[in-house]
Design an enzyme around this catalytic site. Sequence first.
Site, mmCIF file in Angstrom:
data_model
loop_
_atom_site.group_PDB
_atom_site.id
_atom_site.type_symbol
_atom_site.label_atom_id
_atom_site.label_comp_id
_atom_site.label_asym_id
_atom_site.label_seq_id
_atom_site.Cartn_x
_atom_site.Cartn_y
_atom_site.Cartn_z
ATOM 1 N N SER A 20 0.804 -1.222 0.000
ATOM 2 C CA SER A 20 0.000 0.000 0.000
ATOM 3 C C SER A 20 0.838 1.274 0.000
ATOM 4 O O SER A 20 0.481 2.246 -0.692
ATOM 5 C CB SER A 20 -0.967 -0.010 1.186
ATOM 6 N N LYS A 70 -10.738 -5.430 10.188
ATOM 7 C CA LYS A 70 -11.845 -4.748 9.518
ATOM 8 C C LYS A 70 -13.101 -4.665 10.379
ATOM 9 O O LYS A 70 -13.903 -3.742 10.225
ATOM 10 C CB LYS A 70 -12.129 -5.425 8.172
ATOM 11 N N GLY A 130 -14.403 -18.402 3.259
ATOM 12 C CA GLY A 130 -14.145 -17.488 4.359
ATOM 13 C C GLY A 130 -15.383 -16.667 4.662
ATOM 14 O O GLY A 130 -16.181 -16.365 3.760
ATOM 15 N N ALA A 131 -15.545 -16.303 5.931
ATOM 16 C CA ALA A 131 -16.724 -15.532 6.337
ATOM 17 C C ALA A 131 -16.345 -14.379 7.258
ATOM 18 O O ALA A 131 -17.159 -13.905 8.042
ATOM 19 C CB ALA A 131 -17.744 -16.445 7.022
ATOM 20 N N ASN A 154 -17.034 -21.733 5.257
ATOM 21 C CA ASN A 154 -16.148 -21.306 6.330
ATOM 22 C C ASN A 154 -15.930 -22.471 7.280
ATOM 23 O O ASN A 154 -16.819 -23.311 7.452
ATOM 24 C CB ASN A 154 -16.749 -20.113 7.091
#
Length: 279
Positions: A20, A70, A130-131, A154
């Site tokens: 980034s 997140k 994925g969850a 998941n």
Amino acid sequence: MSASQTMACVFGNPIEQSKSPIIHALFAEQFDIDLQYVKRFAEADAFAFSADEFFSLPNTIGANVTMPFKHDALKWVSSLSSQAKRAGAVNTIIRKGSIFEGDNTDGVGLVNDLKDHGVDLQGLNILVVGAGGAAKGVLPALIDAGTNQLSVYNRSADKAIALVNETNHYKDNIATVYDDAAYDEAKEGFDLIINATSLSLYGKLPQISDLVFSNKPVVYDMVYQPSPTVFMQKANSFGCTNNIDGLGMLVNQAAQSFYLWFGHYPEVGKVHQYLLANK
């Protein structure tokens, strides 16, 4: 740091691999913006402390948030954009005076990168592995792109069920929970598999049935590495030839974040090519 220099960062754990800072430096050059963009490591249980510390500095304009923070960022911010509310996860923080708004640009980044790779999402059957926050961040954009069916796998079935139930509030019956038995009963295979876990960072694979590769789907791993990830390598061993890592998604979601901070939308193609040439 000069008095006029703007600051931004990316929070993560791990964070050493993040590109980034390079991306945002190249974006800033396009508009002659004096930007200092840094990596910020945070302990697993200390995101709020790290965010408080960073935004106490002068001239901070915003931050990106990567795995595993997140959901922590969702709780930390003052307000949420409609996209962040819908996604239930925050990957971008925008400072607006004393207010910190949370947004989510992951879905835009993923969809735009898939388009850049010639993948038309209209009518596709998609499996999301994925969850967590990464998966939650992209499901709304996948729905909006016109996909036919979303399946979520998941390791913890409860998390997958919760994510599916939340997703179906926006479009009835578009999402289902995947397990090994469910695939055997499916009328159609998957056209696209998206690995939204961080397992590839550690050279590990999700424990999912090899049957998911039987339709020779497009395979997308949100993780990016100098060489194909272990998930991409496994897909290739089953004859899946269109395997994409998350580098382009990173550039595209970063472009949207940059726009939210500065009001300028950068050109992403040259930045993506630069990163590919310097993996």
